[in-house]
Design a protein around this motif. Structure first.
Motif, PDB file in Angstrom:
ATOM      1  N   TYR A 113       0.813  -1.226   0.000  1.00 21.55           N
ATOM      2  CA  TYR A 113       0.000   0.000   0.000  1.00 21.55           C
ATOM      3  C   TYR A 113       0.849   1.280   0.000  1.00 21.55           C
ATOM      4  O   TYR A 113       0.317   2.366  -0.248  1.00 21.55           O
ATOM      5  CB  TYR A 113      -0.909   0.073   1.237  1.00 21.55           C
ATOM      6  CG  TYR A 113      -1.865  -1.086   1.463  1.00 21.55           C
ATOM      7  CD1 TYR A 113      -2.096  -2.056   0.494  1.00 21.55           C
ATOM      8  CD2 TYR A 113      -2.558  -1.200   2.668  1.00 21.55           C
ATOM      9  CE1 TYR A 113      -2.974  -3.115   0.719  1.00 21.55           C
ATOM     10  CE2 TYR A 113      -3.440  -2.249   2.901  1.00 21.55           C
ATOM     11  CZ  TYR A 113      -3.638  -3.209   1.926  1.00 21.55           C
ATOM     12  OH  TYR A 113      -4.502  -4.243   2.170  1.00 21.55           O
TER      13      TYR A 113
ATOM     14  N   ARG B  43     -11.630   5.267  -1.753  1.00 20.14           N
ATOM     15  CA  ARG B  43     -12.508   4.656  -0.739  1.00 20.14           C
ATOM     16  C   ARG B  43     -11.970   4.930   0.665  1.00 20.14           C
ATOM     17  O   ARG B  43     -12.656   5.546   1.492  1.00 20.14           O
ATOM     18  CB  ARG B  43     -12.602   3.131  -0.962  1.00 20.14           C
ATOM     19  CG  ARG B  43     -13.252   2.377   0.184  1.00 20.14           C
ATOM     20  CD  ARG B  43     -13.348   0.851  -0.061  1.00 20.14           C
ATOM     21  NE  ARG B  43     -12.126   0.288  -0.586  1.00 20.14           N
ATOM     22  CZ  ARG B  43     -11.921  -0.039  -1.863  1.00 20.14           C
ATOM     23  NH1 ARG B  43     -12.889   0.118  -2.739  1.00 20.14           N
ATOM     24  NH2 ARG B  43     -10.770  -0.546  -2.278  1.00 20.14           N
ATOM     25  N   ASP B  44     -10.747   4.468   0.932  1.00 22.32           N
ATOM     26  CA  ASP B  44     -10.179   4.683   2.271  1.00 22.32           C
ATOM     27  C   ASP B  44     -10.172   6.171   2.595  1.00 22.32           C
ATOM     28  O   ASP B  44     -10.603   6.597   3.679  1.00 22.32           O
ATOM     29  CB  ASP B  44      -8.718   4.211   2.334  1.00 22.32           C
ATOM     30  CG  ASP B  44      -8.515   2.724   2.114  1.00 22.32           C
ATOM     31  OD1 ASP B  44      -9.146   2.164   1.207  1.00 22.32           O
ATOM     32  OD2 ASP B  44      -7.703   2.126   2.842  1.00 22.32           O
TER      33      ASP B  44
ATOM     34  N   TRP C 200     -15.216  -3.634  -2.726  1.00 25.21           N
ATOM     35  CA  TRP C 200     -14.400  -2.972  -1.692  1.00 25.21           C
ATOM     36  C   TRP C 200     -13.102  -3.740  -1.443  1.00 25.21           C
ATOM     37  O   TRP C 200     -12.110  -3.158  -1.035  1.00 25.21           O
ATOM     38  CB  TRP C 200     -15.173  -2.942  -0.359  1.00 25.21           C
ATOM     39  CG  TRP C 200     -16.134  -1.835  -0.148  1.00 25.21           C
ATOM     40  CD1 TRP C 200     -16.904  -1.199  -1.076  1.00 25.21           C
ATOM     41  CD2 TRP C 200     -16.449  -1.248   1.125  1.00 25.21           C
ATOM     42  NE1 TRP C 200     -17.683  -0.256  -0.465  1.00 25.21           N
ATOM     43  CE2 TRP C 200     -17.434  -0.268   0.879  1.00 25.21           C
ATOM     44  CE3 TRP C 200     -16.025  -1.455   2.430  1.00 25.21           C
ATOM     45  CZ2 TRP C 200     -17.982   0.510   1.906  1.00 25.21           C
ATOM     46  CZ3 TRP C 200     -16.578  -0.690   3.453  1.00 25.21           C
ATOM     47  CH2 TRP C 200     -17.538   0.284   3.176  1.00 25.21           C
TER      48      TRP C 200
ATOM     49  N   ARG D 246     -14.769 -10.055   6.703  1.00 23.43           N
ATOM     50  CA  ARG D 246     -15.227  -9.429   5.455  1.00 23.43           C
ATOM     51  C   ARG D 246     -16.349 -10.251   4.828  1.00 23.43           C
ATOM     52  O   ARG D 246     -17.400  -9.750   4.495  1.00 23.43           O
ATOM     53  CB  ARG D 246     -14.062  -9.296   4.471  1.00 23.43           C
ATOM     54  CG  ARG D 246     -12.947  -8.401   4.992  1.00 23.43           C
ATOM     55  CD  ARG D 246     -12.009  -7.953   3.900  1.00 23.43           C
ATOM     56  NE  ARG D 246     -11.303  -9.070   3.257  1.00 23.43           N
ATOM     57  CZ  ARG D 246     -10.432  -8.926   2.264  1.00 23.43           C
ATOM     58  NH1 ARG D 246     -10.169  -7.712   1.783  1.00 23.43           N
ATOM     59  NH2 ARG D 246      -9.815  -9.970   1.747  1.00 23.43           N
TER      60      ARG D 246
END
Ligand code: BGC
Length: 386
Positions: free
Chosen positions: A36, A43-44, A164, A271
């Protein structure tokens, strides 16, 4: 009452997010996690902005939304081309659509990624309106970028794309649709789009709600993707904070019930069943979304439990991870991910932001007079909010 927002963990979360926001305005997903580093996701970032905005930060989220607007403006011609092609019946390939994440300088990434995801573009619209309303920020500054986003979404929302979790690009995901509809509703209600564009946004939002009723509900609960029978932890967001479905409706209650029974163990939410990423642990940020939904549904004590679990996942240095082990769905898969990408992303800014967001909501619900931060409460309605 500031029991949650005044905690050391909340203070650390706010400071961490502010410190890590880049000079360009981007929010890194996680500063150190190999896969990352160097990237900001719409989104985040939008949920991070919403979390710190709710916790009282005006400047950081404004700079983040400025950054998003800049990313979109620089791609204005490309977006217009996508929209024109889509409207002409020639939707561009997924690889030509807008990516899910950008470098801090606002460039496309150089690494391979599961990039075609629509949810973040809806979420940024929703979050900027929340922020502008909450702090009296003039949203006009983002109008041109909002218009580009609305055109992009009204032309593309029907398309299957990654969810997502950056998986299952062959499906249309209900939480993605919830983000898109919430964003379109927010900017039309705020008057940030007008005329034909506003009409198109309303039509798209209504069509999304209709499609979800028709194919996104099964046995009284929302499902992971159109035609599926399973739930996904991200569906809690459709109830709160997005308010796509009223948490107090039968559909809201049915969805909460399944999220609790199928995905939540001791206050931690998975999730989805079948998750193998790092062995399929529980995600504190998802427990916080479920906590927001429970609070909205009227079960404050359950929301507190979900908060407490999320808070308990903090390291001694008060950093929150992306997920925790302890109850893994696919324990044998954990090592493979450790070998591939290293230890679980920690700190994950989105986890910190969701803890803040739930903390603000819990504090507001304990106060005699609701604070401005609780103004996102949705009216009690039956079924889908529109
Ligand atoms: C998650 C995404 C998230 C990204 C950055 C991925 O592992 O599936 O939802 O946007 O990490 O945090």
């Amino acid at each position: 009452m500031h029991r949650y927002t005044a905690s050391r963990l909340a203070e650390h979360s706010l400071a961490l997010i502010a410190d890590l926001q880049t000079p360009e305005g981007a929010y890194p997903a996680s500063p150190t996690f190999s896969a990352y580093t160097g990237y900001c996701w719409f989104r985040d970032g939008s949920f991070i902005a919403d979390g710190v905005s709710a916790a009282g930060d005006t400047d950081g989220p404004t700079r983040f939304f400025d950054w998003c607007a800049g990313v979109l403006r620089r791609r204005a011609d490309h977006i217009r081309w996508i929209v024109a092609e889509s409207r002409a019946g020639r939707p561009p390939e997924g690889s030509q659509m807008l990516p899910a994440r950008f470098t801090f300088a606002g460039e496309d990434g150089a690494d391979e990624w599961w990039d075609f995801q629509l949810d973040g573009y809806g979420t940024w619209l929703w979050a900027l309106v929340e922020h502008a309303d909450r702090h009296g920020v003039e949203a006009e500054r983002w109008r041109d970028a909002v218009e580009l986003t609305v055109d992009y979404l009204t032309a593309s929302w029907q398309r299957p794309c990654y969810d997502w979790w950056e998986e299952h690009s062959e499906h249309v995901h209900v939480s993605t649709l919830a983000c898109v509809a919430a964003g379109l509703d927010a900017v039309t209600d705020a008057g940030l789009v007008e005329g034909t564009r506003a009409d198109e946004a309303r039509v798209a939002s209504l069509a999304i709600h209709g499609l979800v009723v028709e194919r996104g509900v099964r046995a009284g609960h929302l499902v992971k993707w159109l035609g599926s029978t399973a739930v996904d932890g991200s569906l809690a967001a459709a109830l709160a904070p997005l308010g796509f479905v009223s948490a107090r409706s039968e559909l809201g209650a049915g969805t909460i019930d399944l999220l609790e029974r199928h995905l939540t163990v001791d206050g931690g939410t998975h999730r989805y069943l079948g998750d193998t990423f790092y062995g399929g642990g529980r995600w504190p940020l998802l427990g916080c979304f479920l906590g927001l939904a429970q609070l909205e549904a009227g079960d404050r004590s359950r929301a507190v439990e979900l908060y407490e679990f999320a808070a308990s996942t903090a390291t001694p240095g008060l950093d929150l991870p992306e997920q925790v082990d302890g109850h893994l769905l696919a324990p044998r898969m954990r090592q493979e991910w450790l070998d591939r990408w290293g230890t679980v992303a920690t700190p994950l800014l989105w986890s910190h932001a969701m803890l803040l967001r739930l903390g603000v909501a819990l504090d507001a619900s304990a106060s005699p007079a609701p604070s401005a931060a609780s103004r996102t409460s949705q009216p009690v309605q039956e079924g889908l909010a529109r």
